[in-house]
Design a protein around this motif. Structure first.
Motif, PDB file in Angstrom:
ATOM      1  N   MET A 443      46.489   8.643   6.517  1.00 52.04           N
ATOM      2  CA  MET A 443      47.246   9.665   5.637  1.00 52.04           C
ATOM      3  C   MET A 443      46.233  11.033   5.371  1.00 52.04           C
ATOM      4  O   MET A 443      46.607  12.075   5.210  1.00 52.04           O
ATOM      5  N   THR A 444      45.021  10.748   5.335  1.00 51.88           N
ATOM      6  CA  THR A 444      43.922  11.658   5.319  1.00 51.88           C
ATOM      7  C   THR A 444      43.808  12.450   6.454  1.00 51.88           C
ATOM      8  O   THR A 444      43.871  13.941   6.084  1.00 51.88           O
ATOM      9  N   ILE A 445      43.928  12.101   7.623  1.00 54.27           N
ATOM     10  CA  ILE A 445      44.034  12.875   8.910  1.00 54.27           C
ATOM     11  C   ILE A 445      45.375  13.481   8.958  1.00 54.27           C
ATOM     12  O   ILE A 445      45.404  14.788   9.200  1.00 54.27           O
ATOM     13  N   PHE A 446      46.384  12.955   8.390  1.00 60.29           N
ATOM     14  CA  PHE A 446      47.860  13.733   8.286  1.00 60.29           C
ATOM     15  C   PHE A 446      47.693  14.922   7.591  1.00 60.29           C
ATOM     16  O   PHE A 446      48.086  16.089   8.092  1.00 60.29           O
ATOM     17  N   VAL A 447      47.217  14.901   6.506  1.00 58.36           N
ATOM     18  CA  VAL A 447      47.211  15.835   5.528  1.00 58.36           C
ATOM     19  C   VAL A 447      46.288  17.174   6.321  1.00 58.36           C
ATOM     20  O   VAL A 447      46.406  18.257   6.101  1.00 58.36           O
ATOM     21  N   PHE A 448      45.056  16.626   6.638  1.00 60.13           N
ATOM     22  CA  PHE A 448      44.029  17.667   7.237  1.00 60.13           C
ATOM     23  C   PHE A 448      44.958  18.524   8.420  1.00 60.13           C
ATOM     24  O   PHE A 448      44.386  19.626   8.487  1.00 60.13           O
ATOM     25  N   PHE A 449      45.693  17.855   9.157  1.00 59.52           N
ATOM     26  CA  PHE A 449      46.220  18.666  10.174  1.00 59.52           C
ATOM     27  C   PHE A 449      47.540  19.292  10.075  1.00 59.52           C
ATOM     28  O   PHE A 449      48.088  20.333  10.764  1.00 59.52           O
ATOM     29  N   PHE A 450      48.422  18.629   9.104  1.00 61.13           N
ATOM     30  CA  PHE A 450      49.766  18.960   9.138  1.00 61.13           C
ATOM     31  C   PHE A 450      50.100  19.582   7.677  1.00 61.13           C
ATOM     32  O   PHE A 450      51.271  19.951   7.613  1.00 61.13           O
ATOM     33  N   LEU A 451      49.375  19.446   6.790  1.00 58.26           N
ATOM     34  CA  LEU A 451      49.992  19.922   5.369  1.00 58.26           C
ATOM     35  C   LEU A 451      49.481  21.430   5.138  1.00 58.26           C
ATOM     36  O   LEU A 451      47.875  21.473   5.013  1.00 58.26           O
ATOM     37  N   PRO A 452      50.118  22.526   5.190  1.00 58.96           N
ATOM     38  CA  PRO A 452      49.364  23.775   4.722  1.00 58.96           C
ATOM     39  C   PRO A 452      49.378  23.811   3.288  1.00 58.96           C
ATOM     40  O   PRO A 452      49.974  23.257   2.438  1.00 58.96           O
ATOM     41  N   GLU A 453      48.694  24.892   2.919  1.00 60.66           N
ATOM     42  CA  GLU A 453      48.371  24.917   1.355  1.00 60.66           C
ATOM     43  C   GLU A 453      49.360  25.617   0.758  1.00 60.66           C
ATOM     44  O   GLU A 453      50.028  26.527   0.983  1.00 60.66           O
ATOM     45  N   THR A 454      49.990  24.936  -0.378  1.00 60.74           N
ATOM     46  CA  THR A 454      51.092  25.494  -1.120  1.00 60.74           C
ATOM     47  C   THR A 454      50.884  26.224  -2.441  1.00 60.74           C
ATOM     48  O   THR A 454      51.612  26.676  -2.878  1.00 60.74           O
ATOM     49  N   LYS A 455      49.613  26.211  -2.452  1.00 60.80           N
ATOM     50  CA  LYS A 455      48.937  26.669  -4.178  1.00 60.80           C
ATOM     51  C   LYS A 455      49.526  28.087  -4.056  1.00 60.80           C
ATOM     52  O   LYS A 455      49.251  29.166  -3.157  1.00 60.80           O
ATOM     53  N   GLY A 456      50.433  28.493  -5.092  1.00 57.20           N
ATOM     54  CA  GLY A 456      50.675  29.771  -5.458  1.00 57.20           C
ATOM     55  C   GLY A 456      51.632  30.378  -4.692  1.00 57.20           C
ATOM     56  O   GLY A 456      52.090  31.690  -4.617  1.00 57.20           O
ATOM     57  N   VAL A 457      52.432  29.693  -3.637  1.00 54.84           N
ATOM     58  CA  VAL A 457      53.602  30.253  -2.887  1.00 54.84           C
ATOM     59  C   VAL A 457      54.635  29.788  -3.648  1.00 54.84           C
ATOM     60  O   VAL A 457      54.967  28.682  -4.098  1.00 54.84           O
ATOM     61  N   PRO A 458      55.668  31.048  -3.824  1.00 55.93           N
ATOM     62  CA  PRO A 458      56.780  30.614  -4.640  1.00 55.93           C
ATOM     63  C   PRO A 458      57.736  29.652  -4.133  1.00 55.93           C
ATOM     64  O   PRO A 458      57.878  29.853  -2.701  1.00 55.93           O
ATOM     65  N   ILE A 459      58.612  28.897  -4.662  1.00 55.05           N
ATOM     66  CA  ILE A 459      59.578  27.906  -4.037  1.00 55.05           C
ATOM     67  C   ILE A 459      60.291  28.726  -3.187  1.00 55.05           C
ATOM     68  O   ILE A 459      60.692  28.253  -2.047  1.00 55.05           O
ATOM     69  N   GLU A 460      61.040  30.015  -3.662  1.00 54.26           N
ATOM     70  CA  GLU A 460      61.692  30.797  -2.758  1.00 54.26           C
ATOM     71  C   GLU A 460      61.197  31.318  -1.313  1.00 54.26           C
ATOM     72  O   GLU A 460      62.003  31.707  -0.591  1.00 54.26           O
ATOM     73  N   GLU A 461      59.987  31.269  -1.478  1.00 50.66           N
ATOM     74  CA  GLU A 461      59.171  31.853  -0.200  1.00 50.66           C
ATOM     75  C   GLU A 461      58.392  30.792   0.683  1.00 50.66           C
ATOM     76  O   GLU A 461      57.780  31.133   1.593  1.00 50.66           O
ATOM     77  N   MET A 462      58.732  29.604   0.343  1.00 44.37           N
ATOM     78  CA  MET A 462      57.939  28.504   0.970  1.00 44.37           C
ATOM     79  C   MET A 462      58.269  28.493   2.357  1.00 44.37           C
ATOM     80  O   MET A 462      57.639  28.175   3.136  1.00 44.37           O
ATOM     81  N   ILE A 463      59.496  28.878   2.791  1.00 49.21           N
ATOM     82  CA  ILE A 463      59.948  28.943   4.011  1.00 49.21           C
ATOM     83  C   ILE A 463      59.123  29.633   4.984  1.00 49.21           C
ATOM     84  O   ILE A 463      58.977  29.616   6.248  1.00 49.21           O
ATOM     85  N   LEU A 464      58.500  30.814   4.571  1.00 53.14           N
ATOM     86  CA  LEU A 464      57.669  31.587   5.016  1.00 53.14           C
ATOM     87  C   LEU A 464      56.350  31.026   5.426  1.00 53.14           C
ATOM     88  O   LEU A 464      55.701  31.469   6.466  1.00 53.14           O
ATOM     89  N   LEU A 465      55.954  30.051   4.762  1.00 53.62           N
ATOM     90  CA  LEU A 465      54.670  29.267   4.978  1.00 53.62           C
ATOM     91  C   LEU A 465      54.668  28.665   6.068  1.00 53.62           C
ATOM     92  O   LEU A 465      53.445  28.465   6.861  1.00 53.62           O
ATOM     93  N   TRP A 466      55.827  27.862   6.705  1.00 54.31           N
ATOM     94  CA  TRP A 466      55.625  27.076   7.882  1.00 54.31           C
ATOM     95  C   TRP A 466      55.582  27.953   9.210  1.00 54.31           C
ATOM     96  O   TRP A 466      54.996  27.462  10.120  1.00 54.31           O
TER      97      TRP A 466
END
Length: 487
Positions: A443-466
């Motif tokens: 799971m640590t490897i998974f987070v490192f490669f596949f989870l972008p940082e979501t800090k400070g990103v509004p829920i309504e704009e989260m789609i743009l993060l991907w």
């Protein structure tokens, strides 16, 4: 509509820097009341292990386990290996799994508060049945009602907290759910410690679950919630997202579409990994686990209460750090620490605890310290963030469906671990800790490669993060913008 978009769920423009919402009294009270749902969840996690180690409870409902517990020659790792006893703990989570699937459309159609209140009422009924149980059937029925309550509460509360919180403080306020969960665990441990010598102590322990459930069943305008009149940017984002959400008739079907693939994958793997850290094994069966290591009854309950206190305090650290340091850093560093502590415990037990031996006092203290360090690392990383991340990444069109998937996966793996842990402990012995350490590496490897940082990103704009992530942007379809008429 000029500037509108087809396909992706969310909003077309980034307006996060224009949000001016602040924490108001109304936000704090709403979040506190809603987060009590976490206290219910935590109380049951903590109460189960203590009750199943109480002799009067075992004599009444599981006499075979009680007899085996008293045999001096019984294998340390197999004293409590009984599928019926495991079912007492796990039945709640199986019921919660089914209830969470029902709760998703209820939450979407009737609102978060309706699900929260329904969950509280179900838990009140379940705790009453458990406290008054005269046979195993009544006991299990009570557990099923508790599971229904948890299924509804865990579906609605994280969503409610994410949506109530201002964007720049969403991580911290959403963690009120996990903080309440850890306080519920600690409270349960202390109650078990106080009731263990009473013949009817198990009834009191199970019945007191009604208290947080009562609080959860008590329950404005955007300017009042946000505490500012400058809400145009946030209101426009919510309007855009809400308009799209209301046009969606089949959120569970839509969540399977390619454009929602990143959220769905994370919504499945984050709760699965949270349980596969092994934390619930320690929290469910802490007194049983410590007794298996040779701790006497009082010492085992005291040690489990200590781990509960550590878990609650570590969550406070996470609340303070999550919106400063971000989600990824906490998850990765917490994972590395948990791997280390799991391996250390396994080595100590492998070298110093045989089938019929007891740990020396010095090594017993060392095991408790290392387990507390493991709980500490979990408490400021995967504990709260296993709920926070999934609750904030789904767009409005699939939020209720997404949270339903998250809760269902969490409860499915909670059920699997709860039902199988005593058997795994008997078969793998000290290797059980290496089993969980292996999963934490993954799971640590998974987070490192596949989870972008979501800090400070509004829920309504989260789609743009991907669309900015190195991997997920390869999967996301192109945005198709409508052209203004007459141009």
């Amino acid at each position: 509509m000029a500037g509108g978009h087809i396909g992706p769920a969310g909003v077309a423009k980034e307006r996060a820097e224009q949000y001016q919402g602040r924490v108001t009294f109304y936000v704090v009270i709403a979040c506190l009341v809603a987060a009590v749902g976490g206290a219910i969840f935590g109380y049951d996690i903590g109460i189960s292990g203590g009750v199943t180690s109480m002799d009067p409870f075992l004599k009444k409902f599981f006499p075979a386990v009680y007899k085996k517990k008293g045999l001096a020659h019984e294998n340390n790792y197999c004293k409590f290996n009984d599928q019926g006893l495991a079912a007492f703990t796990s039945s709640l989570y199986l019921a919660g799994l089914v209830a969470s699937l029902i709760a998703a459309p209820v939450t979407r159609n009737y609102g978060r508060r309706t699900s929260i209140i329904f969950g509280g009422v179900s838990f009140l009924i379940g705790s009453t049945l458990n406290a008054a149980a005269v046979n195993l059937a009544m006991l299990l029925l009570g557990r099923i009602m508790l599971g229904i309550g948890i299924g509804f509460g865990n579906q609605a509360v994280p969503l409610y907290l994410s949506e109530m919180a201002p964007t720049h403080l969403r991580g911290a306020l959403n963690m009120m759910f996990q903080l309440a969960t850890t306080l519920g665990i600690f409270t349960a441990n202390m109650i078990n410690y106080g009731t263990q010598k009473l013949e009817w102590g198990w009834r009191l322990s199970l019945g007191l679950a009604a208290f947080p459930a009562t609080i959860m069943t008590w329950r404005k305008l955007l300017e009042k919630i946000r505490g500012t009149t400058h809400v145009d940017a946030e209101f426009q984002d919510m309007l855009d997202a809400s308009e799209l959400s209301n046009s969606i008739k089949h959120p569970f079907r839509n969540i399977l579409e390619k454009r929602n693939r990143p959220q769905l994958v994370l919504g499945i793997f984050m709760p699965m990994f949270q349980i596969l850290t092994g934390i619930n094994s320690i929290l469910f069966y802490a007194p049983v686990l410590f007794q298996s290591m040779g701790f006497e009854g009082n010492a085992s309950l005291y040690s489990s209460a200590l781990t509960g206190a550590v878990l609650a305090s570590s969550t406070v650290l996470s609340i303070a750090a999550v919106d400063r340091l971000g989600r990824r850093l906490l998850l990765i560093t917490g994972g590395i620490q948990m791997i280390t502590y799991q391996v250390v415990v396994s080595i100590i037990l492998g070298l110093k605890l045989g089938n019929n031996q007891e740990l020396s006092k010095g090594f017993s203290v060392l095991v408790v310290i290392v387990i507390c360090l493991f709980v500490l690392a979990f408490g400021w990383s995967w504990g709260p963030l296993g709920w926070t991340v999934p609750s904030e990444i789904f767009p409005l069109e699939t939020r209720s469906a997404g949270q339903g998937v998250t809760v269902a996966v969490n409860l499915l793996f909670t059920f699997i671990i709860a039902q199988s842990f005593l058997s795994l402990l008997c078969e793998l012995k000290f290797g059980i800790f290496l089993f969980f350490a292996g999963w934490i590496i993954i799971m640590t490897i998974f987070v490192f490669f596949f989870l972008p940082e979501t800090k400070g990103v509004p829920i309504e704009e989260m789609i743009l993060l991907w669309r900015k992530h190195w991997f997920w942007k390869k999967i996301m379809p192109d945005i198709q913008y409508e052209q203004p008429q007459g141009t």
